[in-house]
Write an enzyme that holds these catalytic residues in place. Structure first.
Site, PDB file in Angstrom:
ATOM      1  N   THR A 155       0.867  -1.183   0.000  1.00 42.38           N
ATOM      2  CA  THR A 155       0.000   0.000   0.000  1.00 42.38           C
ATOM      3  C   THR A 155       0.905   1.235   0.000  1.00 42.38           C
ATOM      4  O   THR A 155       1.327   1.684  -1.050  1.00 42.38           O
ATOM      5  CB  THR A 155      -0.966  -0.006   1.207  1.00 42.38           C
ATOM      6  OG1 THR A 155      -0.223  -0.260   2.406  1.00 42.38           O
ATOM      7  CG2 THR A 155      -2.024  -1.087   1.037  1.00 42.38           C
ATOM      8  N   LYS A 181       3.908  -6.893   4.053  1.00 37.15           N
ATOM      9  CA  LYS A 181       3.690  -5.497   3.717  1.00 37.15           C
ATOM     10  C   LYS A 181       3.391  -4.769   5.019  1.00 37.15           C
ATOM     11  O   LYS A 181       2.821  -5.326   5.957  1.00 37.15           O
ATOM     12  CB  LYS A 181       2.553  -5.304   2.710  1.00 37.15           C
ATOM     13  CG  LYS A 181       1.157  -5.712   3.148  1.00 37.15           C
ATOM     14  CD  LYS A 181       0.416  -4.747   4.043  1.00 37.15           C
ATOM     15  CE  LYS A 181       0.367  -3.361   3.455  1.00 37.15           C
ATOM     16  NZ  LYS A 181      -0.318  -2.427   4.461  1.00 37.15           N
ATOM     17  N   THR A 192       0.226  -2.875  11.220  1.00 40.66           N
ATOM     18  CA  THR A 192      -0.665  -2.873  10.072  1.00 40.66           C
ATOM     19  C   THR A 192       0.055  -3.653   9.012  1.00 40.66           C
ATOM     20  O   THR A 192       0.773  -3.102   8.213  1.00 40.66           O
ATOM     21  CB  THR A 192      -0.933  -1.469   9.551  1.00 40.66           C
ATOM     22  OG1 THR A 192      -1.525  -0.756  10.600  1.00 40.66           O
ATOM     23  CG2 THR A 192      -1.901  -1.491   8.401  1.00 40.66           C
ATOM     24  N   GLU A 275       6.267   4.837   7.197  1.00 35.36           N
ATOM     25  CA  GLU A 275       5.779   5.944   6.370  1.00 35.36           C
ATOM     26  C   GLU A 275       6.536   7.235   6.675  1.00 35.36           C
ATOM     27  O   GLU A 275       6.541   7.717   7.808  1.00 35.36           O
ATOM     28  CB  GLU A 275       4.282   6.147   6.597  1.00 35.36           C
ATOM     29  CG  GLU A 275       3.451   5.041   5.976  1.00 35.36           C
ATOM     30  CD  GLU A 275       1.968   5.175   6.251  1.00 35.36           C
ATOM     31  OE1 GLU A 275       1.193   4.507   5.552  1.00 35.36           O
ATOM     32  OE2 GLU A 275       1.583   5.923   7.166  1.00 35.36           O
ATOM     33  N   ASN A 398      -0.384  10.418   5.255  1.00 37.01           N
ATOM     34  CA  ASN A 398      -1.634  10.034   5.880  1.00 37.01           C
ATOM     35  C   ASN A 398      -2.736  11.073   5.723  1.00 37.01           C
ATOM     36  O   ASN A 398      -3.930  10.755   5.766  1.00 37.01           O
ATOM     37  CB  ASN A 398      -1.396   9.699   7.358  1.00 37.01           C
ATOM     38  CG  ASN A 398      -0.759   8.342   7.506  1.00 37.01           C
ATOM     39  OD1 ASN A 398      -1.406   7.318   7.380  1.00 37.01           O
ATOM     40  ND2 ASN A 398       0.552   8.312   7.719  1.00 37.01           N
ATOM     41  N   SER A 403      -6.812   9.979  -1.061  1.00 32.86           N
ATOM     42  CA  SER A 403      -6.842  10.763  -2.296  1.00 32.86           C
ATOM     43  C   SER A 403      -6.318   9.970  -3.481  1.00 32.86           C
ATOM     44  O   SER A 403      -5.516   9.077  -3.325  1.00 32.86           O
ATOM     45  CB  SER A 403      -5.995  12.036  -2.128  1.00 32.86           C
ATOM     46  OG  SER A 403      -6.464  12.776  -1.037  1.00 32.86           O
TER      47      SER A 403
END
Length: 403
Positions: A155, A181, A192, A275, A398, A403
């Site tokens: 992702t 992932k 996650t 991230e 985030n 979007s």
């Protein structure tokens, strides 16, 4: 004895094949693959660990039911882009539908197909798009497609995370491979993450689940990026026995060592790919009063936004480390506490040794990976957590996630 397999992954063990394809799951006409399939030539014993979040996604609930039934499995379907979480009864029915359609194409029972999803929560799964990919995925199953499967489940990940090892025991050889992932919504109690691990070892389910539980606790349950827990966390471990090498009490520790190597590598890759992260930091707490207090202290430090932004700025502000340790609930004497940046002794007895060391600490913090050790001198227990820095890019990623 362990031997790393170059470019290894989920299809490295004998009898496992994989495939990937684009289903445009998010409906944005993206061309990247977002659906994947793993299949074994022989039915597999399997073990699993799932999110402890009360809010569990439909595929988690579905797989938990399959695990309870105790049968063998032969395939796993996974998609990215949609979590199929908070989708009610329809979400569960869609898991059943996918399993039935793919089982029919593979000529196996529907209870032999596991499901995993990751992506946006609260959006209905476009199940017809997934069903339409059945022939494409099944026809393209191959033993060199592990990397493509690993890419399809990504992702916000920026890198593929896969590895494999060959394990040599007195009973013979077997191989373990895996991919995962995970980059955001990462917190202890898994992360996650979706993780798929395969082996051609011949091992019964009880031992398989024991090994998975023991290894999860010191790997994936020691990773944090942002302190948030997912609804979809899933680790699946499949064993098809095709190596012919049996794992029992005589070589169980060899098996566990191989599995631990796989899972520790993948856990570190998650932290490194956090991230917006620019570096990975290992937080090691040692000489705590007991294991739980070591865990409390390491977790508090690894999850602290103040500490993580300190990492982002490469600021050797050791006072933040002391403050987080003191707020963790662990019992220790601050005046006996030592702190190390890698092997450099930076704080002794709760005070900085020499302010001239700040420049050396700063240089260590410039590295992509380093370790901070907190020695509490309160006992003999220790543990470690993998974390990363918290940068402005995390907010950007985030803020625009849907979007």
């Amino acid at each position: 004895m362990l031997g790393k397999v170059s470019y290894g992954g989920v299809t490295t063990p004998a009898g496992f094949r994989a495939a990937s394809a684009s289903g445009d799951i998010k409906g944005k006409k993206a061309e990247r693959d977002d659906c994947g399939l793993i299949c074994s030539d022989e039915p597999c014993e399997f073990a699993a660990v799932f999110t402890s979040n009360v809010v569990k996604a439909a595929p988690v609930l579905y797989d938990m039911e399959i695990l309870k039934k105790g049968g063998k499995v032969s395939a796993v379907f996974a998609n990215s882009g949609n979590a199929n979480a908070c989708t009610g009864a329809d979400g569960y029915k869609n898991c059943q539908k996918i399993a039935e359609v793919y089982a029919d194409g593979l000529e196996i029972k529907s209870e032999s197909v596991l499901i995993a999803s990751t992506g946006v929560i609260g959006v209905p799964l476009p199940v017809e798009k997934i069903i339409d990919l059945k022939d494409v995925l099944i026809d393209s199953l191959a033993d060199d497609n592990g990397i493509n499967f690993a890419k399809a489940i990504m992702t916000t990940d920026t890198t593929v995370k896969e590895t494999a090892v060959c394990v040599e025991t007195k009973a013979g050889l077997f191989t373990i491979g895996g991919c995962t992932k995970g980059a955001g919504m990462i917190a202890p109690s898994l992360a996650t993450m979706l993780s798929f691990i395969t082996t051609d070892a011949l091992i019964d389910r009880k031992l398989l689940q024991l090994a998975l539980n023991e290894c999860v606790d010191v790997t994936f349950n020691r990773v944090t990026v942002d302190g948030d827990m997912s609804t979809n966390d899933t680790i699946l471990l499949l064993a098809n026995g095709m190596s012919g090498t049996k794992v029992d009490e005589n070589n169980y520790e060899d098996f566990k060592a191989g599995l631990l190597d796989i899972m520790d590598y993948l856990a570190r890759q998650i932290a490194l790919d956090g991230e917006g992260a620019s570096r990975m930091i290992t937080i090691e707490v040692k000489n705590a009063a007991n294991f739980e207090e070591a865990k409390l202290c390491a977790s508090k430090i690894a999850n602290s936004p103040l500490v993580k932004t300190m990492f982002a700025g490469c600021d050797p502000n050791w006072g933040r480390l002391m403050a987080s340790a003191g707020a963790s609930g662990a019992e220790f004497d601050p005046d006996k506490t030592d702190i190390y940046f890698n092997d450099m002794h930076y704080v002794s007895g709760g005070k900085i040794i020499d302010y001239s060391l700040e420049e050396k600490a700063y240089n260590i913090m410039q590295e992509m990976q380093y370790t901070i050790t907190i020695d509490l001198h309160a006992g003999s227990s220790m543990t470690k957590f993998y974390t990363c820095d918290l940068t402005q890019d995390y907010i950007k990623i985030n803020a625009d996630y849907r979007s």
